[in-house]
Design an enzyme around this catalytic site. Structure first.
Site, mmCIF file in Angstrom:
data_model
loop_
_atom_site.group_PDB
_atom_site.id
_atom_site.type_symbol
_atom_site.label_atom_id
_atom_site.label_comp_id
_atom_site.label_asym_id
_atom_site.label_seq_id
_atom_site.Cartn_x
_atom_site.Cartn_y
_atom_site.Cartn_z
ATOM 1 N N PRO C 17 0.824 -1.215 0.000
ATOM 2 C CA PRO C 17 0.000 0.000 0.000
ATOM 3 C C PRO C 17 0.854 1.259 0.000
ATOM 4 O O PRO C 17 2.036 1.227 0.340
ATOM 5 C CB PRO C 17 -0.776 -0.128 1.313
ATOM 6 C CG PRO C 17 0.121 -0.903 2.214
ATOM 7 C CD PRO C 17 0.935 -1.813 1.328
ATOM 8 N N CYS C 18 0.213 2.342 -0.343
ATOM 9 C CA CYS C 18 0.830 3.662 -0.303
ATOM 10 C C CYS C 18 1.282 3.936 1.139
ATOM 11 O O CYS C 18 0.547 3.603 2.056
ATOM 12 C CB CYS C 18 -0.197 4.687 -0.744
ATOM 13 S SG CYS C 18 0.230 6.382 -0.414
ATOM 14 N N PRO C 19 2.401 4.517 1.450
ATOM 15 C CA PRO C 19 3.383 5.095 0.534
ATOM 16 C C PRO C 19 4.564 4.176 0.258
ATOM 17 O O PRO C 19 5.604 4.637 -0.176
ATOM 18 C CB PRO C 19 3.853 6.311 1.308
ATOM 19 C CG PRO C 19 3.896 5.832 2.725
ATOM 20 C CD PRO C 19 2.811 4.779 2.851
ATOM 21 N N MET C 20 4.412 2.881 0.525
ATOM 22 C CA MET C 20 5.562 1.993 0.394
ATOM 23 C C MET C 20 6.173 1.987 -1.009
ATOM 24 O O MET C 20 7.398 1.984 -1.135
ATOM 25 C CB MET C 20 5.192 0.567 0.833
ATOM 26 C CG MET C 20 4.857 0.437 2.309
ATOM 27 S SD MET C 20 5.890 1.428 3.368
ATOM 28 C CE MET C 20 7.279 0.338 3.549
ATOM 29 N N ASP C 44 -0.963 -0.792 -6.626
ATOM 30 C CA ASP C 44 -1.660 0.234 -5.872
ATOM 31 C C ASP C 44 -2.065 1.374 -6.802
ATOM 32 O O ASP C 44 -1.210 1.987 -7.441
ATOM 33 C CB ASP C 44 -0.724 0.737 -4.771
ATOM 34 C CG ASP C 44 -1.375 1.813 -3.931
ATOM 35 O OD1 ASP C 44 -2.514 1.585 -3.512
ATOM 36 O OD2 ASP C 44 -0.755 2.861 -3.736
#
Lengths: 236, 417, 80
Positions: C17-20, C44
């Site tokens: 997921p964001c921000p990964m 994502d």
């Protein structure tokens, strides 16, 4: 000796009171006139009576009662004694009807209150010597406690010291003359006050009190005035 | 550190000194009532993590440069010079504080440690010593606001792909859009986390409630707030404010993200729209009968972790409990009083810093893990992305054996058609 | 199409997921030389907004975005 007594009891008092009054006022005005925090600093859940809640938090320290009950007892006793002692000193200026609602002699407790006050200070002091409060403390925390202890021990034990010497020397009337002289800018210490055997107690008491007054506006003692607005911020 | 740098940093410090901040810096008596308040101290036992000690690191610099005492008698308050060592201390203190404000509940004066730490964070930015990842993320967010046209089409296309998953959770009439975007005049603008898991369940619930809604182009999280940069925080927020005004919505609903909710609620107080958390909106739907939930979907005892920025610092306590009452009849409180709930240990940007902080996050949140264990639940629910990630990490690290869930996805899964 | 761009490194960030994706990419890109290209795989949807903005704010170049399948592919040239 008289010169020294006169210096501490008159000129230094004027200086200290001036620093205390002007310093505290100026600092408070400066702080209150800074820009307001734009966003809320509230902690939830919200309670309706915000001012009342803030006053409760400020004067009864409910968080201290909850988390450090023993400390809370000492804190309440300390602040209550402080308040009564301030009232006692006001009564040295003249008799206030409102304080005599509960009839008493000046000083209330004949020095006993001051002793309790000293005990709470010793508790605070020794508490500061134990970890982790020891690591949190900075020199001023000790200085203020020691200063207050010295003020209170010499001040409150004057009545006791009087019993070593002539008990009739230096009574409430003499203090009233002394303080009235100060108020009416007559720099003169009454003869009785200078001559009494335990005068040194008074001089030491006033000397340390002067130091405290000078330090007050620049120290954390300012929490006396800032606690309420801060608690109000937390209440929203 | 040369004199010019120091002067620049002190100027940043000065800008922070409003009345509230000055109260906080002038008052602390180092009474130590806050000792047990910080989860880091409670878990690791090091004095440097007691909130009063954290303040003192900032306060010593204040005493040196902003109080006459600093020149006359610096030693009385251990006033300290602002130099490289001081910056290191500031870093350690600011980035081990999650800004949960639990200590503020303990303090007899109500000193706000998070606010004092904001000075530390700002000084670190001024000295270019902040965690650069957070600045990078903040700058990316700001850039997004500037270059919407650049990605608008492809983003809408990407979101379109999610629609079939939304319909799986809530069937819709033919011709209806499952994830509406860019709708002028919509009632509600939903600001998600630009991740599928944050959009799909919520979209299903909106559609089930018959909400006239629209999805924001921007992600809710505010990395500017994590890094403690007021300018970046405002720029990131402005993207959403502008979008809300352009679309003329009546309500801006923030997804499960604690920081985003608090920043939006506080900084958008005078806007022509209302700011709500998704939890509040869902509770409203249930109360008014717009959605119905099937309580048989969930088995076993359930507890709820109050995200600090949403509960203690945002005021949303009752709504999640109200929702959970419709999902389970075995709800257990984690903390006797929700305002005393332990922080998950992941706030203040620590989770966003990822693996760099993992070891510290696990050690510093031992008390949280113990608290979860004590409840004996099988499902741990929360309503914040940061908390969710951190609680999952804790679950693995301490082998808690719980199922960590988002409240919104539980609502979506229990929708009755 | 893909043959046109020579990929020096691939980052598989599917499911994150964001921000990964941005975080991993900003680290991953440091592992190739300036001028080389990385390919990033992400599922994502937020990445579709993140990558164009991140490349602009970080000073790198987004050569191409391939959204044709379930997985979105980004081709980024390291410039700084």
């Amino acid at each position: 000796m008289d010169a020294l007594y006169n210096f501490v009891l008159i000129y230094m008092v004027y200086f200290s009171v001036a620093v205390f009054l002007v310093g505290t006022t100026l600092r408070l005005v400066k702080i209150f006139r800074k820009p307001k925090q734009a966003t809320s600093l509230q902690i939830y859940p919200e309670k309706r009576a915000k001012w009342l809640g803030a006053i409760y938090d400020t004067f009864l320290f409910p968080s201290a009662r909850k988390h450090k009950p023993v400390l809370w007892v000492f804190l309440i006793v300390f602040h209550a004694c402080l308040l009564l002692l301030i009232i006692g000193h006001l009564e040295l200026f003249e008799e206030f009807k409102i304080f005599q609602l509960i009839p008493h002699e000046v000083f209330l407790g004949n020095g006993f209150l001051g002793l309790i006050f000293c005990v709470t200070l010793l508790y605070f002091l020794f508490r500061r010597l134990l970890s982790p409060v020891r690591e949190l403390s900075v020199p001023e925390d000790y200085y203020i406690l020691i200063l207050l202890f010295l003020i209170a021990i010499f001040g409150s034990q004057m009545d006791w010291a009087r019993s070593w010497y002539g008990y009739e020397e230096m009574v409430v009337g003499d203090y009233r003359t002394y303080l009235l002289n100060l108020l009416t800018l007559k720099p003169e210490v009454p003869y009785n006050v200078l001559i009494a055997g335990h005068s040194f107690m008074l001089v030491v008491h006033v000397f340390f009190a002067n130091l405290f007054l000078i330090f007050f506006p620049f120290s954390q003692s300012m929490h006396s005035f800032l606690s309420l607005p801060m608690n109000k911020l937390r209440r929203g | 550190m040369d004199q010019n740098t120091r002067n620049d940093l002190l100027q940043l410090f000065r800008e922070k000194l409003n009345s509230a901040m000055t109260y906080y810096l002038e008052t602390c008596t180092r009474c130590g009532i806050c000792t047990e308040a910080c989860h880091v101290y409670a878990s690791m036992g090091q004095v440097k993590h007691i909130s009063a000690y954290r303040h003192e690191i900032v306060r010593r610099i204040y005493k040196k440069y902003f109080k006459a005492r600093g020149k006359v008698w610096p030693s009385v308050g251990e006033a300290k010079e602002l130099n490289e060592t001081a910056l290191e201390e500031l870093y350690e203190s600011a980035y081990s504080c999650t800004g949960c404000r639990r200590c503020m509940v303990y303090c007899p004066f109500g000193i706000d440690t998070q606010m004092i730490m904001s000075i530390a964070k700002l000084l670190l930015i001024g000295a270019h010593s902040e965690p650069e990842i957070l600045t990078l993320l903040a700058d990316t967010s700001i850039e997004k606001g500037k270059s919407l046209d650049l990605f608008k089409e492809s983003f809408m296309e990407g979101v379109k792909k999610l629609e079939k998953d939304v319909v799986k959770k809530w069937k819709m009439e033919a011709g209806e859009t499952a994830i509406p975007m860019d709708v002028v005049g919509a009632d509600l603008l939903f600001v998600a986390l630009a991740g599928a898991h944050s959009i799909i369940p919520t979209a299903a619930v909106f559609n089930a409630a018959g909400e006239h809604w629209t999805l924001s182009f921007f992600e809710a999280v505010n990395f500017g707030a994590f890094v403690g940069d007021p300018t970046r925080t405002q720029l990131i927020l402005d993207r959403i404010l502008n979008e809300a005004k352009r679309l003329k919505v009546k309500e801006v609903c923030i997804c499960e993200c604690g920081t985003a909710f608090r920043v939006m609620k506080q900084l958008a107080a005078d806007q022509p729209f209302k700011v709500s958390s998704i939890t509040e909106v869902h509770a409203r739907y249930i109360k008014s009968g717009r959605i119905k939930l099937d309580p048989s979907k969930l088995n076993g005892p359930v507890t709820y972790h109050d995200p600090c920025q949403i509960a203690r610092n945002g005021g949303v306590f009752d709504e999640p409990r109200y929702i959970l009452k419709h999902l389970t009849n075995d709800f257990r409180e984690m903390s006797p009083e929700p305002k005393y709930n332990w922080c998950c240990g992941g706030g203040g940007g620590l989770v966003a810093l990822g693996e760099d902080t993992l070891d510290f996050r696990m050690k510093s949140a031992r008390v949280k893990a113990d608290q979860i264990k004590t409840t004996g639940v099988t499902t741990l629910v929360t309503a914040c992305e940061n908390c969710h990630t951190q609680l999952n990490n804790l679950n693995d690290h301490y082998q808690l054996g719980v199922n960590v869930k988002f409240l919104t996805s539980m609502v979506a899964d229990a929708l009755m058609q | 199409m893909n043959e046109e761009i020579k990929v020096d490194k691939t980052l598989d960030l599917k499911g994150l997921p964001c921000p990964m994706p941005i975080l991993k990419t900003s680290r991953g890109i440091k592992e190739v030389e300036i001028g080389q290209v990385i390919e990033v795989l992400s599922t994502d949807p937020g990445s579709l907004a993140d990558f164009p903005s991140w490349t602009r704010s970080s000073g790198n170049e987004l050569l191409k975005t391939d959204q044709s399948g379930e997985v979105t592919k980004f081709y980024i040239k390291r410039l700084v």
